[in-house]
Design a protein around this motif. Sequence first.
Motif, PDB file in Angstrom:
ATOM      1  N   THR A 120      -1.162  -4.306  -6.083  1.00  0.00           N
ATOM      2  CA  THR A 120      -0.126  -4.334  -4.321  1.00  0.00           C
ATOM      3  C   THR A 120       1.359  -4.863  -4.358  1.00  0.00           C
ATOM      4  O   THR A 120       1.980  -4.760  -3.547  1.00  0.00           O
ATOM      5  N   TRP A 128      -2.762   5.861  -6.691  1.00  0.00           N
ATOM      6  CA  TRP A 128      -3.770   5.667  -6.883  1.00  0.00           C
ATOM      7  C   TRP A 128      -3.943   7.755  -6.457  1.00  0.00           C
ATOM      8  O   TRP A 128      -5.057   7.827  -6.409  1.00  0.00           O
ATOM      9  N   LYS A 188     -11.151  -4.318   2.707  1.00  0.00           N
ATOM     10  CA  LYS A 188     -10.150  -3.322   2.054  1.00  0.00           C
ATOM     11  C   LYS A 188     -11.124  -1.682   1.063  1.00  0.00           C
ATOM     12  O   LYS A 188     -10.640  -1.041   1.524  1.00  0.00           O
ATOM     13  N   GLY A 199       0.852  -0.986   0.148  1.00  0.00           N
ATOM     14  CA  GLY A 199      -0.316  -0.161   0.254  1.00  0.00           C
ATOM     15  C   GLY A 199       0.431   1.498  -0.332  1.00  0.00           C
ATOM     16  O   GLY A 199       0.755   2.376  -0.204  1.00  0.00           O
ATOM     17  N   TRP A 221     -10.401   5.910  -3.425  1.00  0.00           N
ATOM     18  CA  TRP A 221     -10.669   5.741  -5.204  1.00  0.00           C
ATOM     19  C   TRP A 221     -11.224   5.104  -5.653  1.00  0.00           C
ATOM     20  O   TRP A 221     -11.704   3.914  -6.451  1.00  0.00           O
ATOM     21  N   SER A 260      -0.598   3.142  -3.262  1.00  0.00           N
ATOM     22  CA  SER A 260      -1.652   4.314  -2.491  1.00  0.00           C
ATOM     23  C   SER A 260      -1.380   5.392  -2.826  1.00  0.00           C
ATOM     24  O   SER A 260      -1.701   6.720  -3.030  1.00  0.00           O
ATOM     25  N   TRP A 267     -11.657  -0.933  -1.466  1.00  0.00           N
ATOM     26  CA  TRP A 267     -10.622   0.168  -1.880  1.00  0.00           C
ATOM     27  C   TRP A 267     -11.711   1.491  -2.433  1.00  0.00           C
ATOM     28  O   TRP A 267     -10.995   3.215  -2.740  1.00  0.00           O
TER      29      TRP A 267
END
Length: 188
Positions: A123, A45, A173, A38, A179, A42, A175
């Motif tokens: 990831t 993203w 998660k 991450g 995002w 991250s 995500w």
Amino acid sequence: MIHNEEDVIRLVSEDEWMMDILRRTQSLNLPDWWVCAGFVRSKIWDVLHEFDERTPLPDIDVIYFDPSNVDEETEKNYENLLKMSQPTIPWSVKNQARMHAVNNDRPYLSSTEAIAKFPETATALGVKLEYGKVVLTAAHGIEDVVNFHIKPTPYFSETVERMKYYHQRVSKKNWKSIWNKVELLQME
């Protein structure tokens, strides 16, 4: 924009917070070390979503590979050293030379092999410093992460048990709630 691995390296190199994390980790002189998962995903993203602020991370994953000492207490000692150097960072340190046992797998040969076996291709990324320069490992390339695609690594696609874990992890998660461009690809 982010088009290639050099762009990812540039993003990390220009981020003083990330560089501080890498310098602190490098100071431990761990064999075959990387800051991964991450930490890298991250950042990519966040930039591609044009966020003004960094998305908080649940942890900073530091991995290394030392088959000569697989004592979990050693990992905790490294983690504590990092916490003493920067207590506001949620450090997590793991020796990949012992993680095969945790994952019921054959022994890994390196940290990069372990990263290749992370659950998602987006990831399966790591960065470190070599001779003052950022180095990137991207076992499955960066195409999925820059295209916001979530899909399992080939390793996780191999068994029903791993795919079950993968689906549970991706669901947990969530995500897409952070995002909104992220897309979970359905695997056939």
